[in-house]
Design an enzyme around this catalytic site. Structure first.
Site, PDB file in Angstrom:
ATOM      1  N   GLU A 217       1.419   8.304  33.504  1.00 47.36           N
ATOM      2  CA  GLU A 217       0.578   7.330  34.201  1.00 47.36           C
ATOM      3  C   GLU A 217       1.400   6.165  34.747  1.00 47.36           C
ATOM      4  OE1 GLU A 217      -3.006   6.230  32.148  1.00 47.36           O
ATOM      5  OE2 GLU A 217      -3.058   8.104  31.007  1.00 47.36           O
ATOM      6  N   MET A 280      -9.873  11.456  34.293  1.00 48.57           N
ATOM      7  CA  MET A 280     -10.186  10.323  33.415  1.00 48.57           C
ATOM      8  C   MET A 280     -11.367   9.520  33.973  1.00 48.57           C
ATOM      9  SD  MET A 280      -6.376   9.163  32.137  1.00 48.57           S
ATOM     10  CE  MET A 280      -5.484   9.343  33.666  1.00 48.57           C
ATOM     11  N   THR A 281     -12.541  10.109  33.855  1.00 46.49           N
ATOM     12  CA  THR A 281     -13.745   9.502  34.419  1.00 46.49           C
ATOM     13  C   THR A 281     -14.386   8.543  33.415  1.00 46.49           C
ATOM     14  OG1 THR A 281     -14.791  11.610  33.826  1.00 46.49           O
ATOM     15  CG2 THR A 281     -14.313  11.237  36.146  1.00 46.49           C
ATOM     16  N   TYR A 282     -13.627   7.502  33.057  1.00 41.63           N
ATOM     17  CA  TYR A 282     -14.107   6.463  32.148  1.00 41.63           C
ATOM     18  C   TYR A 282     -13.223   5.233  32.331  1.00 41.63           C
ATOM     19  CZ  TYR A 282     -10.606   9.243  29.618  1.00 41.63           C
ATOM     20  OH  TYR A 282      -9.495   9.985  29.290  1.00 41.63           O
ATOM     21  N   GLU A 283     -13.565   4.165  31.636  1.00 45.06           N
ATOM     22  CA  GLU A 283     -12.872   2.881  31.674  1.00 45.06           C
ATOM     23  C   GLU A 283     -13.188   2.056  32.919  1.00 45.06           C
ATOM     24  OE1 GLU A 283     -10.168   1.374  29.019  1.00 45.06           O
ATOM     25  OE2 GLU A 283     -12.114   2.203  28.417  1.00 45.06           O
ATOM     26  N   TRP A 406     -12.405  11.606  25.174  1.00 45.52           N
ATOM     27  CA  TRP A 406     -11.447  10.627  24.687  1.00 45.52           C
ATOM     28  C   TRP A 406     -12.227   9.672  23.781  1.00 45.52           C
ATOM     29  CZ3 TRP A 406      -6.296   9.988  24.636  1.00 45.52           C
ATOM     30  CH2 TRP A 406      -5.826   8.766  24.149  1.00 45.52           C
TER      31      TRP A 406
END
Length: 429
Positions: A217, A280-283, A406
């Site tokens: 990342e 990463m479909t969050y945060e 996660w």
């Protein structure tokens, strides 16, 4: 499973009477003590044979039939609706288990050994029946191309005992943070790339890993092509051994999305070279940002729809958080840090502070506010049965490969029951 939202006057006993089941079954499914007070707006899963689907705005019989894998004719017959001119908003349609056709999906979950520590293997054993893959986080990259060792043999063994594919996760984490400089040092060198892959393969073969998951990342645009080169090399080596190749990708909603987090991830290339990708479909709501849903379904949809424009749906794994955040207000940019909590703690907070849980229809996410003992106001956003069901519906609608979580260690019992209720879970080992 049926989702029931607690309203004024509800108790475990009255809800159980409504669904004609023992109240103890609801308590067990939701991990409630029998003397726990229910929270206004709390969502419960009710273990009934079959399920109800409520007509939402914009719904019709055909959409309900497609969502549940049931023919329109069967749906009408089972609900005695043949000849009905229309159904009002909010109408409940019953779908018996015998008519439901559950799609089969892959399910993954990351486990961070630094978070769960000695309990990691127990966490995997507890939910292993629901998993296809276990992403063991993480082997940290070093500047000489080597990988920091990980005490992971026990958890790999537990994965196999549960027919779960163990995936080795490689990160560019240094001193607890993703490091652009570290990734640049290794990716810019053919020699260090090769050493990284040689060491990864040796670890995989020695410990029993069946796949390699890259989670590199904050690469920036300058390392995009180099990352693609590493993935290409890995593909060739892993194919020789029959191993899986995957990657974790930051949430993009358009081509050329600016930002160091996004620019190094080539969606189209990863969608072609990898067996599957973990999006990463969050945060959206995060510890340093203002209060909002962690994984608002409207934003999740944007990411998935962009991904599907450049990669096949059978490679897309939608990310779901097992946690939420508690913000102390007022939010001050650069100063306020939200505290991560799980579903069970969110419900406990709402119960202890007599807070009513509300639901954001656009984000499809629950939230509430409360005042603590010092008089400080808090705002809490978390995941519940309704919010994960909304994401499961998106998986069905867009025919995705599956979902992943996660991260293991957060307590959310309803999720696993709903997952099993919605899908058949593939086992690939």
């Amino acid at each position: 499973m049926q989702i029931h939202v607690v309203s004024e006057g509800d108790s475990l006993w009255t809800i159980a009477q409504n669904y004609a089941i023992p109240y103890q079954e609801i308590a067990v499914a939701n991990q409630l003590a029998e003397d726990d007070n229910l929270v206004l707006g709390q969502s419960l899963v009710v273990p009934v044979s079959g399920r109800f689907d409520q007509l939402q705005r914009g719904d019709n019989i055909r959409k309900v039939s497609e969502r549940n894998g049931v023919s329109v004719e069967s749906l009408l017959n089972m609900n005695y609706l043949n000849g009905a001119p229309y159904l009002p908003l909010g109408s409940r349609l019953f779908i018996p288990d015998m008519l439901r056709q559950k799609p089969s999906i892959d399910v993954g979950a990351y486990v961070d050994l630094q978070i769960t520590g000695a309990e990691s293997a127990d966490e995997v054993d507890r939910v292993g029946e629901y998993l296809t893959y276990l992403q063991i986080f993480s082997y940290e990259l070093n500047e000489d191309g080597s990988l920091t060792p990980l005490n992971d043999q026990e958890i790999i063994n537990v994965a196999f005992e549960n027919q779960v594919v163990p995936l080795m996760v490689i990160t560019n984490i240094k001193d607890g943070q993703f490091s652009t400089e570290l990734a640049e040092t290794v990716l810019q060198s053919e020699e260090l790339q090769n050493r990284l892959l040689d060491e990864a393969i040796a670890i995989m073969e020695g410990k029993g890993y069946l796949g390699l998951d890259f989670d590199l990342e904050y690469l920036g645009a300058g390392l995009r092509d180099r990352y693609n080169e590493l993935m290409t090399k890995a593909r060739i080596i892993l194919d020789e051994r029959g191993y899986f190749l995957s990657s974790a990708l930051a949430p993009q909603v358009e081509p050329g999305m600016p930002g160091i987090l996004y620019e190094g991830h080539d969606y189209a290339f990863h969608g072609e070279i990898a067996d599957f990708v973990f999006l990463m479909t969050y945060e959206w709501g995060w510890t340093g940002g203002p209060p909002r849903a962690v994984a608002p379904v409207n934003e999740v949809r944007r990411v998935i729809e962009y991904a599907l424009s450049v990669m096949p749906s059978d490679k897309v794994m939608l990310g779901i958080p097992l946690y939420g955040y508690d913000w102390t207000l007022p939010f001050v940019d650069g100063e306020t840090r939200a505290r991560a909590i799980d579903h069970q703690e969110a419900i406990e907070l709402a119960r202890n502070y007599n807070a009513a849980i509300e639901y954001d229809d656009e984000a499809q996410s629950p939230f509430f506010t409360y005042f603590d003992e010092e008089g400080l106001e808090h705002e809490v956003w978390f995941e519940d049965a309704r919010s994960v069901q909304a994401k499961f519906d998106l998986v069905k609608e867009l025919d995705l490969r599956g979902v992943y979580y996660w991260v293991l260690g957060w307590d959310f019992p309803q999720n696993w029951l709903l997952l099993q209720d919605n899908f058949n879970i593939n086992k690939r080992v």
